[in-house]
Design a protein around this motif. Structure first.
Motif, PDB file in Angstrom:
ATOM      1  N   ARG A 268      29.447 -51.497   7.945  1.00 15.27           N
ATOM      2  CA  ARG A 268      30.311 -50.597   8.729  1.00 15.27           C
ATOM      3  C   ARG A 268      31.786 -50.995   8.673  1.00 15.27           C
ATOM      4  O   ARG A 268      32.620 -50.398   9.356  1.00 15.27           O
TER       5      ARG A 268
ATOM      6  N   HIS B 153      25.912 -46.597   4.078  1.00 15.13           N
ATOM      7  CA  HIS B 153      25.176 -47.617   4.825  1.00 15.13           C
ATOM      8  C   HIS B 153      23.676 -47.619   4.503  1.00 15.13           C
ATOM      9  O   HIS B 153      22.837 -47.306   5.359  1.00 15.13           O
TER      10      HIS B 153
ATOM     11  N   SER C 154      37.209 -46.699  12.815  1.00  9.37           N
ATOM     12  CA  SER C 154      35.966 -46.336  12.151  1.00  9.37           C
ATOM     13  C   SER C 154      35.955 -46.857  10.734  1.00  9.37           C
ATOM     14  O   SER C 154      36.922 -47.426  10.263  1.00  9.37           O
ATOM     15  N   CYS C 155      34.846 -46.601  10.057  1.00  8.37           N
ATOM     16  CA  CYS C 155      34.716 -47.051   8.667  1.00  8.37           C
ATOM     17  C   CYS C 155      34.936 -45.921   7.686  1.00  8.37           C
ATOM     18  O   CYS C 155      34.828 -46.124   6.487  1.00  8.37           O
ATOM     19  N   ALA C 156      35.187 -44.719   8.157  1.00  8.56           N
ATOM     20  CA  ALA C 156      35.393 -43.530   7.316  1.00  8.56           C
ATOM     21  C   ALA C 156      34.094 -43.003   6.706  1.00  8.56           C
ATOM     22  O   ALA C 156      34.109 -42.049   5.941  1.00  8.56           O
ATOM     23  N   GLY C 157      32.977 -43.605   7.055  1.00  8.80           N
ATOM     24  CA  GLY C 157      31.695 -43.182   6.480  1.00  8.80           C
ATOM     25  C   GLY C 157      31.328 -41.763   6.880  1.00  8.80           C
ATOM     26  O   GLY C 157      30.745 -41.019   6.088  1.00  8.80           O
ATOM     27  N   CYS C 158      31.641 -41.389   8.101  1.00 11.77           N
ATOM     28  CA  CYS C 158      31.297 -40.040   8.548  1.00 11.77           C
ATOM     29  C   CYS C 158      32.151 -38.996   7.832  1.00 11.77           C
ATOM     30  O   CYS C 158      31.654 -37.961   7.412  1.00 11.77           O
TER      31      CYS C 158
ATOM     32  N   GLU D  12      36.210 -38.673  14.242  1.00 14.50           N
ATOM     33  CA  GLU D  12      35.440 -39.833  13.817  1.00 14.50           C
ATOM     34  C   GLU D  12      36.028 -41.081  14.452  1.00 14.50           C
ATOM     35  O   GLU D  12      37.231 -41.217  14.551  1.00 14.50           O
TER      36      GLU D  12
ATOM     37  N   GLY E 286      29.788 -38.624  14.782  1.00 15.21           N
ATOM     38  CA  GLY E 286      29.225 -39.935  14.430  1.00 15.21           C
ATOM     39  C   GLY E 286      29.113 -40.837  15.646  1.00 15.21           C
ATOM     40  O   GLY E 286      29.720 -40.600  16.691  1.00 15.21           O
ATOM     41  N   THR E 287      28.301 -41.880  15.489  1.00 15.91           N
ATOM     42  CA  THR E 287      27.979 -42.750  16.616  1.00 15.91           C
ATOM     43  C   THR E 287      29.195 -43.450  17.220  1.00 15.91           C
ATOM     44  O   THR E 287      29.261 -43.659  18.430  1.00 15.91           O
ATOM     45  N   CYS E 288      30.182 -43.808  16.398  1.00 17.65           N
ATOM     46  CA  CYS E 288      31.396 -44.431  16.957  1.00 17.65           C
ATOM     47  C   CYS E 288      32.020 -43.510  17.998  1.00 17.65           C
ATOM     48  O   CYS E 288      32.372 -43.930  19.091  1.00 17.65           O
TER      49      CYS E 288
ATOM     50  N   GLY F  23      24.737 -40.432  14.746  1.00 16.89           N
ATOM     51  CA  GLY F  23      24.354 -41.071  13.493  1.00 16.89           C
ATOM     52  C   GLY F  23      25.448 -41.944  12.939  1.00 16.89           C
ATOM     53  O   GLY F  23      26.627 -41.683  13.120  1.00 16.89           O
ATOM     54  N   CYS F  24      25.043 -42.995  12.291  1.00 17.90           N
ATOM     55  CA  CYS F  24      25.983 -43.925  11.688  1.00 17.90           C
ATOM     56  C   CYS F  24      25.543 -44.166  10.259  1.00 17.90           C
ATOM     57  O   CYS F  24      24.786 -45.073  10.005  1.00 17.90           O
ATOM     58  N   PRO F  25      25.926 -43.293   9.334  1.00 15.71           N
ATOM     59  CA  PRO F  25      26.829 -42.158   9.513  1.00 15.71           C
ATOM     60  C   PRO F  25      26.101 -40.917  10.055  1.00 15.71           C
ATOM     61  O   PRO F  25      24.887 -40.915  10.144  1.00 15.71           O
TER      62      PRO F  25
HETATM   63  S1  SF4 Z   1      29.588 -43.820  13.087  1.00 15.52           S
HETATM   64 FE1  SF4 Z   1      29.079 -45.347  11.531  1.00 15.52          FE
HETATM   65  S2  SF4 Z   1      29.504 -44.282   9.612  1.00 15.52           S
HETATM   66 FE2  SF4 Z   1      30.531 -43.119  11.205  1.00 15.52          FE
HETATM   67  S3  SF4 Z   1      32.596 -43.977  11.267  1.00 15.52           S
HETATM   68 FE3  SF4 Z   1      31.383 -45.080  12.790  1.00 15.52          FE
HETATM   69  S4  SF4 Z   1      30.686 -46.897  11.663  1.00 15.52           S
HETATM   70 FE4  SF4 Z   1      31.326 -45.433  10.151  1.00 15.52          FE
END
Ligand code: SF4
Ligand code: SF4
Lengths: 428, 256
Positions: A61, A158, B16-20, B61, B87-89, B138-140
């Motif tokens: 993450r 992920h 965030s990690c930008a994954g979403c 996000e 997303g979960t964040c 969800g993550c993501p």
């Molecule tokens: S919810 Fe998970 S995938 Fe989405 S921004 Fe947060 S860490 Fe990244």
């Protein structure tokens, strides 16, 4: 005295958030600051006290674009700490995962983030009308990379299966072999990509700087190898901290990575191709030579071309691994005895370092993570220092775009750069 | 319910990690269809030319971890008709919220030497500061749910966002239960479905990345984990990972 400013308030088409501020005085750079306003996320802080099994899940993450690299690097550092030797099958599957992420990330960068600059568009979305087949080619390759990641890892962002000493579930031989046909097609797409990117006019910014990458005796190094450079660095992974440090520099407030006794350095696709040209697949070498661009090459604008060349290599090596792999479920059991471990891999954007100290109960006592963007930020500023005087006479909007290009070239990933974020400290 | 024709969309990023956001681009098999159905007006990661608001839909996000982000979030609220915790964040604080369980200064001093100008605060999901119309967990985030959500807005129907637990999806996949047969500490019973029971389907217990399901029983699950021989500390770690600030998961952590 004339005083001008070039300012990019919110750098687009990069991951994470950064701003660039350059102040010029009499045509000379008075101040140059790459400002990252991504707030700190404290991974190294909150990893302390967590269980070692959770680390790969948590560190993925750090970055949604290269989660695989963070997982593999942390797994290898943990295995080093616990004294675990993984099987050849695990090595192969990890390499395949890493290659799939290269395919995904490189097609994303080359086509969606960098190409619009070279071709004069604001985004890949706006290229669709004029360049639909090209954009479709990009999406096709990116989807293939994603699909292979998901087939091995369970999910493209992920992934979940990679674990200490192996995989919770391995893909069947059939599932893997089903990708061969698409990989053959991707080979053509990748070769076309090299041709396209190789034909683009790039600005001249050849600069004498140290390039650093992993190097291995028998393969194109991604997950394992020694850390080498174009200026004689050649060390095993565990010696990293003896040679690479970070410091505050008065002119920018940013914490900058440097090699002890020398200075800034470049990591990433261009450094890898420069240092490992002879380890690229024969067709990747051939495609590179056909562009007429010379390697080793010290113009950072050729990073996009290096990425395209790596696309060809990644496809070739994926085919090679899939053809010989027949995964079976393996015993993953091991005993937990604390220790300290180190790992370096080549993330798509360059050298990624993880190190952990784990106690006998399996809890993390210390974590140290340095990302490719953190490694490169010093060098980004050096490039800009050299480049800005050449563009200051252009109309402002054009100069601004050119400066953005210098940074975008690195494909920086600002949310990743946990260390780099220290520059927030004295921003006022 | 909303019914919008070609809504304008803005994508915002907090910590965030930008994954979403990447999952939006990862819709590429249907990306062109999506671009035909909505107008992406603001999406810094993907575009250089970003239009100012107002927008119909704002996807936010990331967790809120500093004062500046609170201000940007409030601005986003003003600009958007429908604000989505993406997303979960954004829904629960996500991984960034793990730091909340140690004194802030302790976490900071592990990472930074000079603390004089660190302005990080307790990490929260966005609804701690502004009202939110929808939660995509969800993550993501799950791409299927994102598409489902956008389709629902185009059609003017209520989106089907799963309320039940991961266990239900596990049963649909005919998975052998990791908890019952192997005594593995799976968070599936208290976690929202929508991922297709991804982890258990890959022989891995659920870690709760989608946050709490409707009406879960976290205390009972914590008790079960204890019976499986899990150390108290490790039970707490499980509940304080993706959604530790949420009252339901907090009950699980407090139960031991
Ligand atoms: S919810 Fe998970 S995938 Fe989405 S921004 Fe947060 S860490 Fe990244
Ligand atoms: S099984 Fe659990 S941890 Fe895995 S993706 Fe689903 S909700 Fe997340």
């Amino acid at each position: 005295m004339t005083l001008e400013r070039i300012q990019v308030d919110y750098l687009a088409r990069v991951e994470g958030e950064a701003a660039l501020k350059i102040t010029l005085s009499d045509g000379k750079i008075k101040d140059l600051m790459l400002n990252v306003f991504e707030p700190p996320r404290f991974f190294e802080g909150f990893l302390v006290g967590r269980r070692f099994e959770e680390v790969p899940e948590l560190v993925s993450r750090i970055c949604g674009i290269c989660p695989v690299s963070h997982q593999i690097t942390s797994l290898q550092a943990i295995e080093d700490a616990l004294g675990i030797e993984v099987s050849q099958q695990t090595r192969d599957l990890r390499k395949l995962l890493a290659l799939s992420q290269y395919i995904q990330s490189h097609s994303l960068h080359v086509y969606m983030l960098a190409a619009p600059d070279f071709l004069g568009y604001e985004s890949a979305l706006s290229m669709v009308e004029d360049y639909r087949p090209v954009v479709e080619r990009a999406l096709r390759m990116k989807r293939l990379g994603n699909d292979i990641t998901a087939a091995i890892g369970g999910r493209e962002v992920h992934p979940v299966t990679a674990a200490v000493n192996g995989f919770t579930k391995v893909p069947s031989r059939k599932v893997l072999r089903d990708f061969l046909l698409r990989l053959e097609q991707a080979k053509q797409d990748a070769l076309e990509t090299v041709k396209l990117i190789g034909s683009l006019q790039v600005p001249d910014l050849t600069r004498d700087c140290e390039h650093v990458a992993l190097r291995s005796t028998n393969e194109y190094a991604i997950n394992e190898g020694r850390l080498v450079s174009t200026k004689g660095l050649d060390i095993p992974v565990w010696q990293y901290r003896n040679h690479i440090k970070e410091k505050h520099v008065p002119h920018s407030n940013a914490l900058h990575s440097y090699i002890v006794g020398r200075g800034s350095f470049l990591v990433g696709p261009l450094a890898r191709v420069n240092l490992n040209f002879d380890r690229l697949s024969p067709d990747a070498q051939k495609a590179a030579l056909e562009t007429g661009v010379q390697f080793p090459n010290f113009n950072p604008f050729y990073s996009a071309l290096a990425r395209a060349i790596e696309l060809v290599h990644s496809v070739d090596e994926s085919i090679e691994i899939i053809e010989r792999l027949d995964p079976v479920e393996e015993d993953r059991s091991f005993e937990v005895k604390g220790g300290e471990g180190f790992a370096i891999t080549e993330a798509p954007r360059g050298v990624l370092y993880h190190s952990y100290r784990i106690n006998d109960e399996g809890l993390v006592e210390a974590a140290d993570i340095v990302t490719p963007t953190a490694h490169n930020v010093n060098n980004m500023e050096q490039d800009l220092r050299e480049y800005v005087p050449r563009v200051i006479n252009l109309p402002e909007e054009e100069a601004r775009l050119k400066c953005e290009m210098v940074i975008r070239n690195y494909d920086p990933c600002f949310s990743c750069s946990t260390h780099f974020l220290r520059l927030e400290i004295k921003r006022q | 319910m909303w019914r919008l024709n070609k809504p304008s969309v803005a994508v915002y990023k907090l910590s965030s990690c930008a994954g979403c956001q990447l999952e939006i681009v990862n819709l590429e098999p249907i990306l062109f269809d999506l671009l035909g159905a909505v107008d992406i007006h603001y999406f810094v990661m993907a575009k250089r030319d970003n239009k100012p608001g107002p927008y119909d839909i704002g996807l936010v996000e990331g967790a809120v971890t500093c004062g500046e982000e609170i201000a940007r979030l409030k601005q986003a609220r003003k600009e958007c008709r429908i604000l989505v915790a993406f997303g979960t964040c954004a829904c629960f604080g996500g991984i960034p919220s793990i730091k909340n369980w140690k004194p802030q200064r302790v976490v900071e001093s592990i990472v930074y030497e000079d603390l004089s100008a660190i302005h990080s605060t307790t990490a929260y999901g966005i609804d701690n500061y502004v009202p939110v119309e929808a939660y995509l967990k969800g993550c993501p985030v799950s791409k299927d749910e994102l598409v489902e959500f956008i389709k629902s807005i185009l059609l003017g129907v209520r989106p089907y966002l799963r309320p039940h637990s991961v266990c239900v999806e596990c049963k649909l996949h005919e998975n052998v239960c990791l908890a019952v047969t192997k005594g593995e500490p799976c968070m599936g019973p208290v976690t929202t479905a929508g991922c297709g029971a991804l982890c258990p389907s890959h022989q891995k217990p659920c870690e709760g990345c989608r946050g709490p399901a409707n009406d879960p029983n976290p205390e009972s699950l914590a008790e079960t984990f204890k019976e499986y021989g899990l150390h108290k500390r490790d039970i707490v770690l499980k509940f304080r990972k993706f959604a530790g600030m949420n009252p339901e998961f907090a009950k699980g952590a407090d139960a031991v």
